[in-house]
Design a protein around this motif. Structure first.
Motif, mmCIF file in Angstrom:
data_model
loop_
_atom_site.group_PDB
_atom_site.id
_atom_site.type_symbol
_atom_site.label_atom_id
_atom_site.label_comp_id
_atom_site.label_asym_id
_atom_site.label_seq_id
_atom_site.Cartn_x
_atom_site.Cartn_y
_atom_site.Cartn_z
ATOM 1 N N SER A 99 0.832 -1.201 0.000
ATOM 2 C CA SER A 99 0.000 0.000 0.000
ATOM 3 C C SER A 99 0.870 1.256 0.000
ATOM 4 C CB SER A 99 -0.920 0.000 1.220
ATOM 5 O OG SER A 99 -0.155 0.149 2.407
ATOM 6 N N GLU A 100 0.238 2.405 -0.223
ATOM 7 C CA GLU A 100 0.919 3.696 -0.151
ATOM 8 C C GLU A 100 0.005 4.703 0.520
ATOM 9 O OE1 GLU A 100 4.080 4.813 -3.487
ATOM 10 O OE2 GLU A 100 2.080 4.497 -4.332
ATOM 11 N N ASN A 101 0.609 5.644 1.244
ATOM 12 C CA ASN A 101 -0.135 6.725 1.864
ATOM 13 C C ASN A 101 0.417 8.055 1.380
ATOM 14 O OD1 ASN A 101 -1.876 5.200 3.891
ATOM 15 N ND2 ASN A 101 0.170 4.439 4.394
ATOM 16 N N ILE A 102 -0.467 8.921 0.910
ATOM 17 C CA ILE A 102 -0.071 10.205 0.354
ATOM 18 C C ILE A 102 -0.820 11.305 1.089
ATOM 19 C CG2 ILE A 102 0.115 11.616 -1.728
ATOM 20 C CD1 ILE A 102 -0.789 8.195 -2.530
ATOM 21 N N LEU A 103 -0.097 12.280 1.610
ATOM 22 C CA LEU A 103 -0.753 13.447 2.179
ATOM 23 C C LEU A 103 -0.921 14.474 1.071
ATOM 24 C CD1 LEU A 103 -1.888 15.112 4.495
ATOM 25 C CD2 LEU A 103 0.445 15.898 4.982
ATOM 26 N N VAL A 104 -2.168 14.864 0.822
ATOM 27 C CA VAL A 104 -2.474 15.845 -0.215
ATOM 28 C C VAL A 104 -2.991 17.104 0.457
ATOM 29 C CG1 VAL A 104 -3.865 16.353 -2.249
ATOM 30 C CG2 VAL A 104 -3.053 14.014 -1.851
ATOM 31 N N LEU A 105 -2.348 18.226 0.168
ATOM 32 C CA LEU A 105 -2.771 19.501 0.742
ATOM 33 C C LEU A 105 -3.157 20.488 -0.351
ATOM 34 C CD1 LEU A 105 -0.144 20.302 3.547
ATOM 35 C CD2 LEU A 105 -2.335 19.114 3.771
ATOM 36 N N GLY A 106 -4.175 21.283 -0.083
ATOM 37 C CA GLY A 106 -4.482 22.448 -0.893
ATOM 38 C C GLY A 106 -4.098 23.661 -0.075
ATOM 39 N N SER A 107 -3.152 24.457 -0.554
ATOM 40 C CA SER A 107 -2.656 25.583 0.236
ATOM 41 C C SER A 107 -3.260 26.888 -0.241
ATOM 42 C CB SER A 107 -1.127 25.658 0.175
ATOM 43 O OG SER A 107 -0.697 25.965 -1.126
ATOM 44 N N ASP A 108 -3.381 27.841 0.677
ATOM 45 C CA ASP A 108 -4.004 29.117 0.333
ATOM 46 C C ASP A 108 -3.055 30.282 0.568
ATOM 47 O OD1 ASP A 108 -3.992 29.266 3.103
ATOM 48 O OD2 ASP A 108 -5.948 30.223 3.218
ATOM 49 N N ARG A 127 -1.825 28.602 4.467
ATOM 50 C CA ARG A 127 -2.498 27.626 5.315
ATOM 51 C C ARG A 127 -2.883 26.413 4.486
ATOM 52 N NH1 ARG A 127 -3.870 32.655 7.179
ATOM 53 N NH2 ARG A 127 -5.224 32.944 5.376
ATOM 54 N N SER A 128 -3.040 25.288 5.133
ATOM 55 C CA SER A 128 -3.456 24.063 4.446
ATOM 56 C C SER A 128 -4.948 23.891 4.673
ATOM 57 C CB SER A 128 -2.692 22.849 4.989
ATOM 58 O OG SER A 128 -2.848 22.739 6.386
ATOM 59 N N ASP A 129 -5.731 24.568 3.863
ATOM 60 C CA ASP A 129 -7.164 24.557 4.080
ATOM 61 C C ASP A 129 -7.852 23.321 3.520
ATOM 62 O OD1 ASP A 129 -7.164 26.758 5.585
ATOM 63 O OD2 ASP A 129 -8.043 28.098 4.120
ATOM 64 N N THR A 130 -7.159 22.506 2.765
ATOM 65 C CA THR A 130 -7.665 21.206 2.342
ATOM 66 C C THR A 130 -6.596 20.180 2.648
ATOM 67 O OG1 THR A 130 -8.957 22.165 0.537
ATOM 68 C CG2 THR A 130 -8.491 19.818 0.400
ATOM 69 N N ALA A 131 -6.945 19.154 3.370
ATOM 70 C CA ALA A 131 -5.974 18.120 3.742
ATOM 71 C C ALA A 131 -6.628 16.758 3.612
ATOM 72 C CB ALA A 131 -5.470 18.323 5.164
ATOM 73 N N MET A 132 -5.994 15.868 2.890
ATOM 74 C CA MET A 132 -6.511 14.521 2.676
ATOM 75 C C MET A 132 -5.388 13.498 2.763
ATOM 76 S SD MET A 132 -8.883 15.186 -0.681
ATOM 77 C CE MET A 132 -10.275 16.331 -0.651
ATOM 78 N N VAL A 133 -5.634 12.420 3.483
ATOM 79 C CA VAL A 133 -4.732 11.282 3.479
ATOM 80 C C VAL A 133 -5.303 10.286 2.474
ATOM 81 C CG1 VAL A 133 -3.788 9.341 4.789
ATOM 82 C CG2 VAL A 133 -3.970 11.603 5.853
ATOM 83 N N VAL A 134 -4.550 10.040 1.406
ATOM 84 C CA VAL A 134 -4.988 9.102 0.368
ATOM 85 C C VAL A 134 -4.273 7.778 0.598
ATOM 86 C CG1 VAL A 134 -5.130 8.648 -2.109
ATOM 87 C CG2 VAL A 134 -5.273 10.998 -1.251
ATOM 88 N N ASP A 206 -1.909 24.735 -5.236
ATOM 89 C CA ASP A 206 -2.327 26.052 -4.783
ATOM 90 C C ASP A 206 -3.569 26.527 -5.544
ATOM 91 O OD1 ASP A 206 -1.457 26.934 -7.272
ATOM 92 O OD2 ASP A 206 0.332 27.943 -6.519
ATOM 93 N N PHE A 207 -4.121 27.641 -5.104
ATOM 94 C CA PHE A 207 -5.322 28.234 -5.696
ATOM 95 C C PHE A 207 -5.222 28.412 -7.208
ATOM 96 C CE2 PHE A 207 -6.984 30.948 -1.902
ATOM 97 C CZ PHE A 207 -7.623 29.831 -1.394
ATOM 98 N N ALA A 208 -4.208 29.175 -7.644
ATOM 99 C CA ALA A 208 -4.097 29.549 -9.048
ATOM 100 C C ALA A 208 -3.935 28.325 -9.936
ATOM 101 C CB ALA A 208 -2.918 30.501 -9.252
#
Length: 389
Positions: A99-108, A127-134, A206-208
């Motif tokens: 298996s694999e674990n990936i931390l995915v962040l959306g930064s602002d 800030r990391s306003d979106t955070a997901m462990v995949v 990021d946003f853009a």
């Protein structure tokens, strides 16, 4: 496929961010005085948010076949962070079960092109306003995605920021403060401390980059079952089917006050539904018909993401993407880390420890997330507001 057809936790073989300064409110609105209210060529192709790296994945696998100049240009777009060096050896043991674990962040971040999109002051912070462990299961055909609410009060470990400054551990701080305090490495360290699971990779968008990627894809089609009107995220949609532009998609994954109970948990439900719609669409669009379009997508995607150093080259990212292309929206289980509202501050949530431990233990053992762990938690009450068309 609608968001409602998302497989229930516990059956992963079958087949749930960003904000400006004005988004700091909780379930009762900005002043927090009210409590939560009673809420495919088809086939073999196919995320930041999770979206960009997987969207980029199918694109990048093809992008490497281009001329050498294009390869090196794309390769030069990728930004990376040496997480392993920053964190050293004091980390959870890597589980060797395929298996694999990936931390995915959306930064602002509020600087550059993101300032207008993010709102608020350009204070040099992010800030990391979106955070997901995949969690990608053995065989790389299924995945579970665990969203971590940014407003969760957690104990943050001591972190050293990118400038070499060490920050003492802190208790009862918001989860997204880990990124603003110590950057990507601190976010990874915090998630590992919370979950007891080693993050094999890190991806940030990021946003853009997110907005432009959706536009390059020609928009994403979704159906809203209720009207959404949120001045804070600049989103206004009637109930019905829409092909969202990049700006509208960004507004959707940021919105909170116009949907559900007004909390970040409702926003997470919208994000999860949008991700499934995007992943489903990427598998069906004609990426092979236009080399120009393909390159534009690859260029946008590689500019949009920041990765860990192991993925910090086009070859590595292509290889990683190839390992994910079998994962489609139908075999992604999306849940939110179990939380409950903080009775002393309804703008914040607390980890529901026993249920959260069930989630992390399941992923650590490469098992389905137990359904019982996802029931009876604070939810945000925005489930079903957005579906795939």
């Amino acid at each position: 496929m609608s968001a409602e057809s998302t497989p229930e936790p516990g059956t992963p073989g079958e087949a749930g961010t960003t904000s400006g300064a004005a988004d700091r409110s909780g379930p009762g609105g900005q002043d927090g005085r009210r409590g939560p209210r009673h809420r495919k060529q088809r086939g073999d192709r196919r995320k930041g948010l999770l979206i960009a790296a997987w969207s980029a994945a199918g694109v990048l696998v093809l992008g490497g076949t281009g001329a050498g100049y294009l390869y090196f240009k794309l390769n030069g777009n990728i930004k990376s962070v040496d997480i392993d060096h920053a964190l050293g050896t004091s980390r959870p043991t890597k589980v060797d079960n395929g298996s694999e674990n990936i931390l995915v962040l959306g930064s602002d971040t509020r600087s550059g092109a993101n300032k207008k999109l993010g709102g608020g002051a350009d204070d040099g912070s992010a800030r990391s306003d979106t955070a997901m462990v995949v969690h990608v299961y053995e065989g790389h055909k299924r995945a579970s995605v665990v969203s971590i609410p940014r407003d969760t009060l957690i104990d943050r470990p001591a972190c050293t920021d990118p400038k070499g400054v060490t920050h003492d551990a802190a208790s009862d701080v918001m989860f997204n403060s880990a990124y603003s305090t110590g950057g990507a490495a601190c976010a990874v360290k915090t998630v590992e401390a919370m979950s007891g699971i080693r993050m094999d990779h890190y991806l940030e968008v990021d946003f853009a980059g997110f907005e432009k990627l959706v536009d390059e894809l020609g928009g994403v089609e979704v159906t809203t079952t209720k009207a959404i009107d949120d001045p804070d995220s600049h989103l206004k949609l009637d109930a019905g089917t829409h092909t969202l532009t990049g700006g509208q998609a960004l507004g959707l994954v940021r919105t909170r006050h116009g949907v559900g109970d007004g909390s970040d948990l409702g926003r997470i439900q919208l994000q999860q539904a949008f991700i499934k719609a995007l992943v489903d669409q990427v598998k069906h669009i004609g990426l092979f018909h236009s080399g120009t379009k393909l390159y534009a997508l690859a260029d946008t995607a590689t500019r949009a993401v920041t990765t860990d150093s192991d993925l910090g080259s086009l070859n590595s990212l292509m290889s990683f993407a190839g390992g994910l292309k079998g994962i489609s929206a139908t075999n992604m289980t999306m849940v939110t880390m179990p939380v409950r509202y903080d009775p002393s501050n309804l703008n914040r949530v607390l980890v529901a420890e026993a249920k959260a431990e069930q989630v992390w233990t399941a992923l650590k053992n490469d098992r389905p997330v137990p359904k019982a762990a996802t029931e009876g938690n604070a939810s945000g009450e925005a489930a079903g507001v957005v579906t795939s068309s």
